[in-house]
Scaffold this motif. Structure first.
Motif, PDB file in Angstrom:
ATOM      1  N   SER A   1     -20.373  -8.349 -25.184  1.00  0.00           N
ATOM      2  CA  SER A   1     -20.302  -8.141 -26.634  1.00  0.00           C
ATOM      3  C   SER A   1     -20.874  -6.786 -27.027  1.00  0.00           C
ATOM      4  O   SER A   1     -21.641  -6.164 -26.278  1.00  0.00           O
ATOM      5  N   ASN A   2     -20.504  -6.337 -28.235  1.00  0.00           N
ATOM      6  CA  ASN A   2     -21.045  -5.078 -28.765  1.00  0.00           C
ATOM      7  C   ASN A   2     -22.555  -5.159 -28.905  1.00  0.00           C
ATOM      8  O   ASN A   2     -23.271  -4.171 -28.679  1.00  0.00           O
TER       9      ASN A   2
ATOM     10  N   GLU B   1     -22.824  -2.015 -20.713  1.00  0.00           N
ATOM     11  CA  GLU B   1     -21.548  -1.309 -20.853  1.00  0.00           C
ATOM     12  C   GLU B   1     -21.132  -0.675 -19.537  1.00  0.00           C
ATOM     13  O   GLU B   1     -19.972  -0.793 -19.116  1.00  0.00           O
TER      14      GLU B   1
ATOM     15  N   HIS C   1     -16.436  -8.030 -29.626  1.00  0.00           N
ATOM     16  CA  HIS C   1     -16.356  -7.464 -28.273  1.00  0.00           C
ATOM     17  C   HIS C   1     -15.431  -6.247 -28.243  1.00  0.00           C
ATOM     18  O   HIS C   1     -14.814  -5.949 -27.226  1.00  0.00           O
ATOM     19  N   SER C   2     -15.358  -5.536 -29.355  1.00  0.00           N
ATOM     20  CA  SER C   2     -14.391  -4.442 -29.478  1.00  0.00           C
ATOM     21  C   SER C   2     -14.687  -3.294 -28.513  1.00  0.00           C
ATOM     22  O   SER C   2     -13.763  -2.625 -28.037  1.00  0.00           O
ATOM     23  N   LEU C   3     -15.947  -3.046 -28.217  1.00  0.00           N
ATOM     24  CA  LEU C   3     -16.278  -1.948 -27.294  1.00  0.00           C
ATOM     25  C   LEU C   3     -15.729  -2.222 -25.897  1.00  0.00           C
ATOM     26  O   LEU C   3     -15.224  -1.315 -25.222  1.00  0.00           O
TER      27      LEU C   3
ATOM     28  N   GLN D   1     -25.037  -2.477 -27.034  1.00  0.00           N
ATOM     29  CA  GLN D   1     -25.839  -1.528 -27.795  1.00  0.00           C
ATOM     30  C   GLN D   1     -27.315  -1.892 -27.834  1.00  0.00           C
ATOM     31  O   GLN D   1     -28.095  -1.210 -28.508  1.00  0.00           O
TER      32      GLN D   1
END
Length: 423
Positions: free
Chosen positions: A244-245, A261, A43-45, A249
């Motif tokens: 989550s990333n 996002e 979940h870095s984004l 994406q």
């Protein structure tokens, strides 16, 4: 001397705005509670978007034995993010009641769970006004499945509000995988930010849908926004995967990027008091034609009343623009209610007449609008009757009575003179 006075007033205003920003949850210290350290990378984004906006993230295991958010009477963090659905109980001195006290103290909470979340987190969400469906159930939609993510659905039923989502309140559909919740229609503190499509329903995958499955369509809330009466905010989501990333994406069937996002970024802006924050300052009331603010007025006086209201936009205070702000002059019940006229510079004013009732009154502004922090302010004044020497000596409505009295005296003297001196 005037320069020093202007400098002093400018410093006072700056301090007032700074304190107001702190009071409405503008602190940047964020505690992130995780049940798996891998979430920091998956979940870095999401976390990077918070860091880019100036937040100081502190990661901790939800069951850490030394976990604490409070040092005596001082909170160590301004906001808490909970991504720990599998945690049965928090570590250290923290529990669900402690998180509720955190919100009651005016701080913000971001809670995301899934279908296998613990009873403690489900009870925490219920205390916030969000009742999640049966444990193990997920939101299913056979008509709006996501091709790339198993058991994930696509929904575009987001709240259409510029106050909550800003100028990007209309974004691409969101990919969602998780549990649904119900919200009482009588609730005035909880708003549905994201709901399922009309064809979706909630059920346990191993059992399928049954006649008792009542959570379906737009009744299934996926993300809820909570604003407490003290203007603290909480965001409650039934999915951790949507942040989550992988979901950020992902692309939809038409090749369009998913709106996860953008949606999650705007939700956190609202939930962390970056948007929809109002500040009331510079209340003033005085007699018409004067400037001195009194603590008492006389019945039937004409009063000028004004306040300044500002809105936090992109980190800066700007004049608030609205035409539905009202002030009430109350003593138990409102005796006068007037709409404040804006000048498009942040000042709202009106002119009112004090009612012909004396006692202890209050100017009351109670402003509640979807997405905005509530304004509940009151100022007390006294209203007195006329003094004995303040009444008019000759009242225009009493002229007929004056005339009748003088005419009677004139008739008496005329009749007496005629009786005495006329044979």
């Amino acid at each position: 001397m005037s320069c020093l006075l202007h400098y002093f007033l400018a410093v006072c205003c700056a301090l007032l705005l700074f304190q107001a920003s702190e009071a409405v949850g503008q602190g940047k210290r964020v505690l992130v509670l995780l049940d798996d350290t891998a979430l920091k990378s998956t979940h870095s984004l999401f976390f990077s978007s918070l860091t880019a906006r100036g937040y100081q993230l502190t990661y901790s295991a939800a069951n850490a034995p030394d976990l604490s958010i409070k040092d005596w009477d001082n909170y160590l963090f301004d906001k808490v993010i909970v991504f720990a659905s599998s945690t049965s109980e928090f570590g250290g001195s923290l529990d669900a009641t402690g998180l509720l006290d955190f919100v009651d103290a005016g701080h913000d909470l971001f809670l995301a769970i899934d279908q296998d979340s613990s009873d403690e987190l489900r009870e925490l969400a219920a205390d916030l006004g969000v009742d999640f469906d049966t444990k193990g159930s997920v939101i299913t939609d056979h008509f709006n499945r996501h091709d790339q993510q198993q058991s994930a659905i696509v929904t575009g039923s987001a709240l259409e509000s510029k106050i909550v989502f800003g100028s990007s309140h209309k974004h691409a559909p969101v990919v969602y995988r998780g549990i649904g919740a119900s919200i009482s229609p009588k609730s005035t503190l909880v708003v549905k930010a994201l709901t399922a499509a009309d064809t979706a329903y909630s059920a346990v995958p191993s059992k399928g849908t049954t006649d008792s499955s009542t959570l379906a369509g737009k009744d299934a809330t996926l993300v809820a926004l909570v604003q407490a009466r003290n203007n603290a905010r909480a965001v409650v989501a039934g999915s951790i995967d949507m942040f989550s990333n992988e979901f950020f994406q992902s692309t939809l069937g038409s090749g369009v990027s998913a709106g996860n996002e953008a949606f999650c970024t705007e939700v956190t802006k609202w939930g962390f008091h970056e948007r929809g924050v109002l500040l009331l300052t510079n209340m003033s009331h005085h007699l018409v034609g004067e400037h001195e603010q009194l603590t008492w007025y006389r019945v039937s006086d004409d009063i000028d009343f004004s306040v300044n209201i500002q809105e936090l936009v992109d980190g800066r205070w700007q004049p608030f623009k609205a035409n539905d702000v009202q002030v009430e002059f109350t003593m138990l019940d409102p005796h006068v209610r007037a709409t404040l006229k804006p000048d498009n510079k942040g000042q709202f004013s009106t002119r009112m007449k004090v009612p012909d009732v004396y006692g202890v009154f209050k100017f009351v502004i109670s402003y509640h609008r979807l997405g905005y922090t509530s304004i509940e302010e009151s100022w007390q004044v006294s209203v007195r009757p006329f003094k004995h020497n303040e009444y008019e000596r000759f009242l225009l409505p009493a002229y007929p009575y004056y005339a009748s009295a003088f005419s009677m005296m004139f008739g008496f003297f005329t009749l007496g003179f005629f009786f005495l001196y006329h044979k």
